[in-house]
Design an enzyme around this catalytic site. Structure first.
Site, PDB file in Angstrom:
ATOM      1  N   ASP A  15      43.731   3.798 -14.213  1.00  0.00           N
ATOM      2  CA  ASP A  15      43.830   3.089 -15.490  1.00  0.00           C
ATOM      3  C   ASP A  15      45.236   3.221 -16.074  1.00  0.00           C
ATOM      4  OD1 ASP A  15      43.510   5.802 -15.902  1.00  0.00           O
ATOM      5  OD2 ASP A  15      42.532   5.550 -17.847  1.00  0.00           O
ATOM      6  N   ASP A  57      48.072   4.347 -20.574  1.00  0.00           N
ATOM      7  CA  ASP A  57      46.877   4.975 -20.013  1.00  0.00           C
ATOM      8  C   ASP A  57      45.718   4.705 -20.987  1.00  0.00           C
ATOM      9  OD1 ASP A  57      45.002   7.553 -20.004  1.00  0.00           O
ATOM     10  OD2 ASP A  57      45.830   7.273 -18.016  1.00  0.00           O
ATOM     11  N   LEU A  58      44.560   4.315 -20.447  1.00  0.00           N
ATOM     12  CA  LEU A  58      43.416   3.998 -21.298  1.00  0.00           C
ATOM     13  C   LEU A  58      42.724   5.280 -21.751  1.00  0.00           C
ATOM     14  CD1 LEU A  58      41.846   0.963 -19.392  1.00  0.00           C
ATOM     15  CD2 LEU A  58      43.539   0.960 -21.233  1.00  0.00           C
TER      16      LEU A  58
END
Length: 543
Positions: free
Chosen positions: A458, A415-416
């Site tokens: 994301d 996950d960003l």
């Protein structure tokens, strides 16, 4: 009774072409129907899962907001009603989904509320207070009672809410009141629209149902069915926690292709047990296959008529060549490779052979296009990476290979960190470009035989082939390489963009649970990474 050669040949030739076309139409139509059923069914199941996830995520987020608000000092004794009123109205102004928010003392008296609605009333008998005074409470969809005549309702339709109640504790841990909120159920329509609008072209005739576990009541769906109990085979499957698709018939006898999913909550929110049913009439879902079958049938019929007329005039010249063509056509009808021969010395015969070759080529090209459509459905349109559907297929093969090699599979759930800020400051186009660049760096950080997929938003999942001896160490090396790659600046539209990357990891081995459980563990580990400071890797092991 004797028949002229021309009549016999023309009739026989027309019959052969029609039968060949019918056979090809049947074979291709059958295979196309199967492919379309699987592709569209999985797509409906994925949409149902996304909607179930979005509903649970939304409720989790709202309950967290109410719980955070309840911990402010303004709600401690002595109570500052003016300050509380300002906080409640500010919450409603920023999040209009909160139709009504109120604060009650320990006896159920409403001390303060948005727009002063119900202030001075006692609601101790309402579930939001009765259960919310002891522990956080989230109630299922219900009609408005006390608020029905007090809240504006331009549409005139019955108001429905979802309740949230959170106990307010003083410094000693004693419950001194309840912070309660009524969320307008209209937000579910917004969730439905946000998911279905991008798919409008492929979702004609689709019906969406959200079914409560209380008496299987429909709480979201066509207005004529809301509030009624639902009886459906897909609902029975969804109640068992499954997420898949099936073809079934409704009470009216109409056939549907139905995707279903069951909401099992989000993080510490256990969920209300909603099931999401998304169905499309079979006649619409398979319309493209029916058009293909009709096209093949009409094309074959036209060719049969044309060649029958040609055969009438040139029967004496092309009897033998036609026999050769029929032999090749018979081979094609059995599924073997064959090529229709060319005859250049006779013009009409040459046209006949070329037309047959074009027909076979067009049918083969149609099959190729259907395969291409299936491949598109398995890849993310933005990044080109495989999607969740492709991941499931890959895992089935990867598990068998790992068992044969006595090795393991390491799941990295990524996950960003800071992605939302990029979207908010530079816009969604920049966010999309960033996701494409991230996908490229992920591919650079992994080997060719390993899987990089985009799950949504994301979030990405990477499947690594690791040894049985030290899978965590090997996975950690790759995860750190990925984090280092993502931490390097991106140039997006002339702007330098910096984001981080949190990673959750879990290892599958032949002795552990199935891959879906390992993926869930990796997802849990991801949120541990994010809560622990982000930009790091956390391993979660199976119990």
């Amino acid at each position: 009774m004797s028949i002229h050669l021309r009549t016999l040949f023309a009739g026989a030739f027309a019959v052969v072409i029609i039968l060949l076309t019918a056979l090809l139409s049947l074979l291709i139509g059958k295979e196309s129907s199967k492919t379309a059923e699987v592709t569209i069914g999985r797509s409906l199941a994925e949409v149902a899962y996304q909607m179930s996830y979005s509903l649970d995520h939304f409720m989790w987020a709202r309950s967290e907001e109410v719980e955070v608000l309840s911990k402010l000092k303004a709600f401690q004794e002595p109570v500052d009603k003016k300050e509380i009123g300002g906080l409640l109205n500010q919450l409603k102004e920023n999040l209009p989904v909160f139709t009504w928010v109120g604060y009650m003392d320990a006896k159920g008296n409403v001390l303060s509320a948005t727009d002063n609605i119900l202030v001075g009333s006692n609601i101790k008998d309402r579930p939001v207070f009765k259960f919310g005074i002891d522990a956080p409470f989230i109630g299922d969809v219900h009609d408005a009672k006390l608020l029905a005549k007090l809240l504006p309702n331009p549409g005139g339709e019955p108001l429905q809410f979802v309740d949230i109640g959170v106990p307010v504790m003083d410094a000693s841990g004693r419950a001194v009141g309840v912070l309660a909120a009524h969320l307008s159920w209209e937000w579910s329509r917004q969730v439905e629209s946000s998911i279905l609008t991008p798919l409008k072209e492929n979702m004609k005739g689709v019906q969406v149902f959200v079914v409560s576990k209380n008496d299987n009541t429909i709480v979201l769906g066509p207005s004529s069915q809301v509030g009624k109990p639902m009886k459906d085979a897909a609902l029975t499957e969804a109640r068992q926690g499954k997420s898949s698709w099936l073809v079934n018939k409704s009470d009216g006898g109409q056939a549907y292709l139905t995707g279903y999913a069951h909401g099992d909550g989000y993080m510490d929110y256990p969920g209300l047990g909603w099931s999401v049913i998304i169905r499309q009439p079979a006649e619409i879902a398979f319309a493209s296959v029916h058009r293909l079958q009709n096209y093949i049938a009409l094309s074959g019929l036209a060719v049969a008529v044309l060649f029958g007329i040609a055969g009438w005039f040139i029967a004496g010249w092309i009897a033998r060549p036609l026999q050769l063509i029929a032999e090749k056509a018979d081979l094609l009808s059995t599924g073997k490779e064959a090529e229709i021969p060319k005859f250049n010395r006779i013009k009409d015969l040459s046209i006949l052979s070329v037309s047959l070759r074009n027909l076979v080529q067009n049918l083969s090209q149609t099959e190729t296009e259907l395969s291409y459509m299936s491949d598109i459905a398995r890849h993310d349109a933005l990044t080109g990476l495989p999607n969740r559907m492709a991941l499931d297929d890959y895992l089935a093969h990867a598990v068998n290979k790992a068992k044969q090699n006595r090795s393991t599979l390491s799941f990295l759930y990524l996950d960003l960190d800071g992605f939302k800020k990029v979207n908010d400051t530079l816009g969604h186009a920049a966010g999309d470009k960033l996701l494409q660049e991230v996908a490229f760096r992920l591919l650079e950080s992994t080997r060719d035989n390993e899987m990089v997929t985009r799950i949504g938003g994301d979030e990405f999942v990477v499947i690594l082939h690791t040894s049985a001896a030290k899978p965590m160490q090997e996975a950690e090396v790759v995860a750190k390489r990925i984090i280092d790659k993502i931490n390097q600046p991106f140039l997006i539209g002339g702007e330098i963009v910096q984001v981080g990357c949190s990673v959750g990891a879990a290892v599958w081995s032949p002795e552990t649970q199935d891959t879906s459980e390992i993926l869930r563990l990796a997802d849990d580990a991801l949120y541990i990474s994010k809560r622990s400071g982000k930009n790091r890797i956390t391993f979660e092991t199976a119990v």
